[in-house]
Design an enzyme around this catalytic site. Sequence first.
Site, PDB file in Angstrom:
ATOM      1  N   TRP A   1       0.850  -1.198   0.000  1.00  0.00           N
ATOM      2  CA  TRP A   1       0.000   0.000   0.000  1.00  0.00           C
ATOM      3  C   TRP A   1       0.881   1.242   0.000  1.00  0.00           C
ATOM      4  O   TRP A   1       1.924   1.282   0.672  1.00  0.00           O
ATOM      5  CB  TRP A   1      -0.890   0.019   1.245  1.00  0.00           C
ATOM      6  CG  TRP A   1      -2.292  -0.443   1.006  1.00  0.00           C
ATOM      7  CD1 TRP A   1      -3.395   0.326   0.893  1.00  0.00           C
ATOM      8  CD2 TRP A   1      -2.761  -1.791   0.852  1.00  0.00           C
ATOM      9  NE1 TRP A   1      -4.514  -0.446   0.672  1.00  0.00           N
ATOM     10  CE2 TRP A   1      -4.153  -1.744   0.640  1.00  0.00           C
ATOM     11  CE3 TRP A   1      -2.133  -3.049   0.845  1.00  0.00           C
ATOM     12  CZ2 TRP A   1      -4.928  -2.890   0.443  1.00  0.00           C
ATOM     13  CZ3 TRP A   1      -2.893  -4.183   0.658  1.00  0.00           C
ATOM     14  CH2 TRP A   1      -4.275  -4.098   0.453  1.00  0.00           C
TER      15      TRP A   1
ATOM     16  N   TRP B   1       0.723   4.812   1.038  1.00  0.00           N
ATOM     17  CA  TRP B   1       1.201   5.633   2.161  1.00  0.00           C
ATOM     18  C   TRP B   1       1.694   4.784   3.321  1.00  0.00           C
ATOM     19  O   TRP B   1       2.522   5.222   4.104  1.00  0.00           O
ATOM     20  CB  TRP B   1       0.211   6.725   2.547  1.00  0.00           C
ATOM     21  CG  TRP B   1      -1.061   6.400   3.268  1.00  0.00           C
ATOM     22  CD1 TRP B   1      -1.820   5.287   3.134  1.00  0.00           C
ATOM     23  CD2 TRP B   1      -1.727   7.239   4.235  1.00  0.00           C
ATOM     24  NE1 TRP B   1      -2.933   5.386   3.936  1.00  0.00           N
ATOM     25  CE2 TRP B   1      -2.903   6.571   4.616  1.00  0.00           C
ATOM     26  CE3 TRP B   1      -1.461   8.486   4.806  1.00  0.00           C
ATOM     27  CZ2 TRP B   1      -3.799   7.098   5.543  1.00  0.00           C
ATOM     28  CZ3 TRP B   1      -2.353   9.017   5.721  1.00  0.00           C
ATOM     29  CH2 TRP B   1      -3.500   8.328   6.085  1.00  0.00           C
TER      30      TRP B   1
ATOM     31  N   TYR C   1      -7.978 -11.375  -0.947  1.00  0.00           N
ATOM     32  CA  TYR C   1      -8.286  -9.950  -0.873  1.00  0.00           C
ATOM     33  C   TYR C   1      -9.276  -9.573  -1.962  1.00  0.00           C
ATOM     34  O   TYR C   1      -9.170 -10.013  -3.099  1.00  0.00           O
ATOM     35  CB  TYR C   1      -6.997  -9.120  -1.032  1.00  0.00           C
ATOM     36  CG  TYR C   1      -7.248  -7.627  -0.958  1.00  0.00           C
ATOM     37  CD1 TYR C   1      -7.356  -7.001   0.277  1.00  0.00           C
ATOM     38  CD2 TYR C   1      -7.414  -6.861  -2.113  1.00  0.00           C
ATOM     39  CE1 TYR C   1      -7.622  -5.631   0.363  1.00  0.00           C
ATOM     40  CE2 TYR C   1      -7.675  -5.495  -2.043  1.00  0.00           C
ATOM     41  CZ  TYR C   1      -7.770  -4.896  -0.803  1.00  0.00           C
ATOM     42  OH  TYR C   1      -8.036  -3.557  -0.724  1.00  0.00           O
TER      43      TYR C   1
ATOM     44  N   GLN D   1      -3.228   7.423  -3.266  1.00  0.00           N
ATOM     45  CA  GLN D   1      -3.392   7.568  -1.817  1.00  0.00           C
ATOM     46  C   GLN D   1      -2.657   8.828  -1.355  1.00  0.00           C
ATOM     47  O   GLN D   1      -1.982   9.482  -2.150  1.00  0.00           O
ATOM     48  CB  GLN D   1      -2.852   6.321  -1.091  1.00  0.00           C
ATOM     49  CG  GLN D   1      -3.963   5.417  -0.573  1.00  0.00           C
ATOM     50  CD  GLN D   1      -3.471   4.382   0.416  1.00  0.00           C
ATOM     51  OE1 GLN D   1      -2.307   3.982   0.391  1.00  0.00           O
ATOM     52  NE2 GLN D   1      -4.362   3.911   1.280  1.00  0.00           N
TER      53      GLN D   1
ATOM     54  N   ASP E   1     -10.658   5.574   4.716  1.00  0.00           N
ATOM     55  CA  ASP E   1     -11.605   4.934   3.804  1.00  0.00           C
ATOM     56  C   ASP E   1     -13.076   5.141   4.166  1.00  0.00           C
ATOM     57  O   ASP E   1     -13.891   5.427   3.324  1.00  0.00           O
ATOM     58  CB  ASP E   1     -11.350   3.421   3.787  1.00  0.00           C
ATOM     59  CG  ASP E   1      -9.947   3.087   3.321  1.00  0.00           C
ATOM     60  OD1 ASP E   1      -9.095   3.979   3.274  1.00  0.00           O
ATOM     61  OD2 ASP E   1      -9.715   1.911   3.009  1.00  0.00           O
TER      62      ASP E   1
ATOM     63  N   ARG F   1     -15.684  -3.126  10.437  1.00  0.00           N
ATOM     64  CA  ARG F   1     -15.489  -2.832   9.021  1.00  0.00           C
ATOM     65  C   ARG F   1     -16.701  -2.080   8.448  1.00  0.00           C
ATOM     66  O   ARG F   1     -17.755  -2.029   9.072  1.00  0.00           O
ATOM     67  CB  ARG F   1     -15.274  -4.153   8.247  1.00  0.00           C
ATOM     68  CG  ARG F   1     -14.018  -4.923   8.640  1.00  0.00           C
ATOM     69  CD  ARG F   1     -12.751  -4.261   8.155  1.00  0.00           C
ATOM     70  NE  ARG F   1     -12.755  -4.023   6.721  1.00  0.00           N
ATOM     71  CZ  ARG F   1     -11.783  -3.386   6.067  1.00  0.00           C
ATOM     72  NH1 ARG F   1     -10.720  -2.925   6.724  1.00  0.00           N
ATOM     73  NH2 ARG F   1     -11.852  -3.204   4.769  1.00  0.00           N
TER      74      ARG F   1
ATOM     75  N   TRP G   1     -12.358   4.448  10.926  1.00  0.00           N
ATOM     76  CA  TRP G   1     -12.311   5.880  10.639  1.00  0.00           C
ATOM     77  C   TRP G   1     -13.522   6.657  11.138  1.00  0.00           C
ATOM     78  O   TRP G   1     -13.768   7.772  10.712  1.00  0.00           O
ATOM     79  CB  TRP G   1     -12.081   6.143   9.137  1.00  0.00           C
ATOM     80  CG  TRP G   1     -10.759   5.597   8.685  1.00  0.00           C
ATOM     81  CD1 TRP G   1     -10.540   4.425   8.010  1.00  0.00           C
ATOM     82  CD2 TRP G   1      -9.459   6.154   8.910  1.00  0.00           C
ATOM     83  NE1 TRP G   1      -9.191   4.239   7.799  1.00  0.00           N
ATOM     84  CE2 TRP G   1      -8.512   5.281   8.342  1.00  0.00           C
ATOM     85  CE3 TRP G   1      -8.990   7.323   9.549  1.00  0.00           C
ATOM     86  CZ2 TRP G   1      -7.134   5.510   8.378  1.00  0.00           C
ATOM     87  CZ3 TRP G   1      -7.619   7.553   9.587  1.00  0.00           C
ATOM     88  CH2 TRP G   1      -6.711   6.659   9.007  1.00  0.00           C
TER      89      TRP G   1
ATOM     90  N   GLU H   1      -3.702  -2.156  14.096  1.00  0.00           N
ATOM     91  CA  GLU H   1      -3.954  -1.217  13.003  1.00  0.00           C
ATOM     92  C   GLU H   1      -4.494   0.105  13.553  1.00  0.00           C
ATOM     93  O   GLU H   1      -4.107   1.188  13.121  1.00  0.00           O
ATOM     94  CB  GLU H   1      -4.990  -1.844  12.053  1.00  0.00           C
ATOM     95  CG  GLU H   1      -5.397  -0.969  10.891  1.00  0.00           C
ATOM     96  CD  GLU H   1      -6.303  -1.698   9.906  1.00  0.00           C
ATOM     97  OE1 GLU H   1      -6.778  -2.812  10.213  1.00  0.00           O
ATOM     98  OE2 GLU H   1      -6.535  -1.159   8.809  1.00  0.00           O
TER      99      GLU H   1
HETATM  100  C1  GLC Z   1      -7.114   0.644   5.162  1.00  0.00           C
HETATM  101  C2  GLC Z   1      -6.848   2.087   5.567  1.00  0.00           C
HETATM  102  C3  GLC Z   1      -5.821   2.718   4.636  1.00  0.00           C
HETATM  103  C4  GLC Z   1      -4.557   1.855   4.612  1.00  0.00           C
HETATM  104  C5  GLC Z   1      -4.876   0.393   4.322  1.00  0.00           C
HETATM  105  C6  GLC Z   1      -3.665  -0.495   4.550  1.00  0.00           C
HETATM  106  O1  GLC Z   1      -7.655   0.576   3.881  1.00  0.00           O
HETATM  107  O2  GLC Z   1      -8.037   2.812   5.584  1.00  0.00           O
HETATM  108  O3  GLC Z   1      -5.493   4.010   5.042  1.00  0.00           O
HETATM  109  O4  GLC Z   1      -3.645   2.358   3.701  1.00  0.00           O
HETATM  110  O5  GLC Z   1      -5.894  -0.058   5.174  1.00  0.00           O
HETATM  111  O6  GLC Z   1      -3.175  -0.311   5.840  1.00  0.00           O
END
Ligand code: GLC
Length: 427
Positions: free
Chosen positions: A40, A42, A88, A108, A169, A202, A356, A399
């Site tokens: 991923w 960021w 996934y 992102q 998200d 989720r 979030w 997380e």
């Molecule tokens: C979720 C988060 C996102 C992150 C991803 C992997 O989708 O909302 O910000 O990059 O998980 O950790």
Amino acid sequence: MTLTAQPAEPTLDDLARDILRRNDRGGYTVPTGGLYPFQWNWDSAFVALGFAEFDRNRAWQEIESLVSAQWEDGMIPHIVFHQHDAGYFPGPEVWNTGRTPPTSGITQPPVLASVVRQLWEQEGADPSHPRMRALYAACLKSHRWFHTYRDPLGNGLVMVTHNWETGRDNSSEWDHALDRIDTSGVGSYQRRDTGHVDAAMRPTQREYDRYVAILQFGRSSGWDHRVIADQGPFRMIDVGMSMMLLRANRDLLALAEAIGDEAAADELRGRVALSEQGMDWLWNEEVGAFCSRDVITGESSGLVTNASFLAFYAGVGTPAQRQRLLDALERMGRSAQYLLPSLEAGSRDYDHRRYWRGPIWLVVSYMVARGLAEQGQADWAERIRADSTRLIIRSGFYESFSPETGEGSGGGDFSWTAAMWLAWCGQ
Ligand code: GLC
């Protein structure tokens, strides 16, 4: 009698390093095994800061592997599917971007340039640093992509065309815009996320259908970023990405100046000034915070989120605006056991366990705390850092965390949480 030495208990530093090593798939890390089995965008930037504490080469490599999947138009994708994993959804066949390696078709938050600057400064800020120079070029190309495709108002703010681009998200900030999405053509699919973590944390099925519908629009355009920007069903100015891009443009400017790339430096100065002036479009006087706004309807989300406080990280806001943000922080500090929640308690759809809509993400807390420290608010910065430390000590490397109980939520053994321990709160 012989005394056998007891093996020493691993420290949190040991555990954090171990998580990064275990989530390493060979030159890139996954956010966590199972739930997020690819690279991923960021996440990798923050993970690089963690590796930087014990393996400099690996830190640079993390970013280089991400950037190797940059599109010709400049976009750095939000997911790179380096290897197959059936666990996934939506996987590469759903995105169908036709790239090698396969990637998603969206981006992102643009934090890479800021991290590249940090890594480079840690190594003495040599202008001829070859790895910095290569990544500088990639970041410049990516920032230009934002300016070309994601600045519809011409005011230096960032439009997102999928809520997944924001990295936040499932924030309530997107709810009204998502309500308008037509899901009649979505068809059936099987979610995988709820097989890995508790469904109560989720997004709901109704929300997920909307995420898939927006993805399908992009795919039907052949991932034409012009068409998506002009006609996509979801178009919001994200407060978080607007703040992060402003900061990243300043950091890139520092690199441009060091290298002596005068033309780019001029261009970046212009971008920075434009965003500084433009940011007021996101200010919501009623709630006293910077909030995301819908490009199509002009509506402000009216919600105070952790992204609102990135104003300090971006160095924007009048003294009066900053005071109102500090008032909001004060309120959140009173109602939560731990800072910094992703949504202010009492807001519509606040839920301390759901993605979030309440839980704490340490990467956002880190940027906010940095900004606060830089802007003369050392006490607030320290409070956020100390709370983050307590969360990891209490619950481990989750997380995200409940701001009320400190319990971990989402996936465990999470790469960027481990990285934040090493680079920031555990120090
Ligand atoms: C979720 C988060 C996102 C992150 C991803 C992997 O989708 O909302 O910000 O990059 O998980 O950790």
